[in-house]
Design a protein around this motif. Sequence first.
Motif, PDB file in Angstrom:
ATOM      1  N   ALA A  16      -2.007  -0.039  -0.703  1.00  0.00           N
ATOM      2  CA  ALA A  16      -3.353  -0.422  -0.273  1.00  0.00           C
ATOM      3  C   ALA A  16      -3.300  -1.506   0.799  1.00  0.00           C
ATOM      4  O   ALA A  16      -4.041  -1.460   1.794  1.00  0.00           O
TER       5      ALA A  16
ATOM      6  N   ARG B 282     -10.043   3.866  -2.860  1.00  0.00           N
ATOM      7  CA  ARG B 282      -9.425   2.604  -2.454  1.00  0.00           C
ATOM      8  C   ARG B 282      -9.149   2.609  -0.950  1.00  0.00           C
ATOM      9  O   ARG B 282      -9.316   1.585  -0.268  1.00  0.00           O
ATOM     10  N   PHE B 283      -8.718   3.738  -0.426  1.00  0.00           N
ATOM     11  CA  PHE B 283      -8.472   3.852   1.013  1.00  0.00           C
ATOM     12  C   PHE B 283      -9.741   3.547   1.805  1.00  0.00           C
ATOM     13  O   PHE B 283      -9.711   2.807   2.789  1.00  0.00           O
TER      14      PHE B 283
ATOM     15  N   GLU C   6     -10.210  -0.200   1.797  1.00  0.00           N
ATOM     16  CA  GLU C   6      -9.219  -0.986   2.532  1.00  0.00           C
ATOM     17  C   GLU C   6      -9.184  -0.641   4.016  1.00  0.00           C
ATOM     18  O   GLU C   6      -8.796  -1.480   4.834  1.00  0.00           O
TER      19      GLU C   6
END
Length: 216
Positions: free
Chosen positions: A139, A179-180, A183
């Motif tokens: 991440a 999560r990508f 981030e």
Amino acid sequence: MSFTIYGAAGSGSVPVEAALTLLGIDHEVIEAPTWEGEAQRDRVAPVNPMRQIPALITPDGETITESAAILIWLADSHPGARLAPPPGDPRRAQFLRWMSFIPASIYSMFWVRDEPSRLVGDDAAAQAAVRERTAERIAACWAVMDAQVNPGDFILGDQHTVLDLYVTVASRWTPGRRRFHSEAPKMSQVVRRVDALPELADFWPRRFPFQADEEG
């Protein structure tokens, strides 16, 4: 004459298969999900002593391994498709930079994640810690990359390249697309465009279908 690729659905062979599809190149996929154990790794061993996928066999019988190398070679071998900035193009340096960054900083983490026992033995707590820390490292690397790119419709501008394919596939691995998106908000829009490329509309459901609630 066609190409043969040792790979697996959802794996690092998928961006290569996507590039072959965009190029209109006939190819056969030999399924070898190496994370499932020694039998699958042994299947790949004759073409790649590292027993890893992807491995591409050209019509001339040459073997090319390493996903980034295969993608760059395919793009450079078919310049008319514009899947990579050519040598001398001002975007070439950043293209090579990020094509190297993904396997070095992100893809490499999965050799550890697939079998943490390779490094920490049978200690369950240590294995869990490895998985957690590698997910955080991945991440963080996406955040570093996102902070340093300035995408247009795609990462290098208005033309999609094999770099976009690479990021689109890798962004779905742990810690996952949700999560990508958090981030890497700039690249988040890029991967959604690649997901929706009409030329790959039949490809994605076959080789890396989305699971329920995976996309955020």
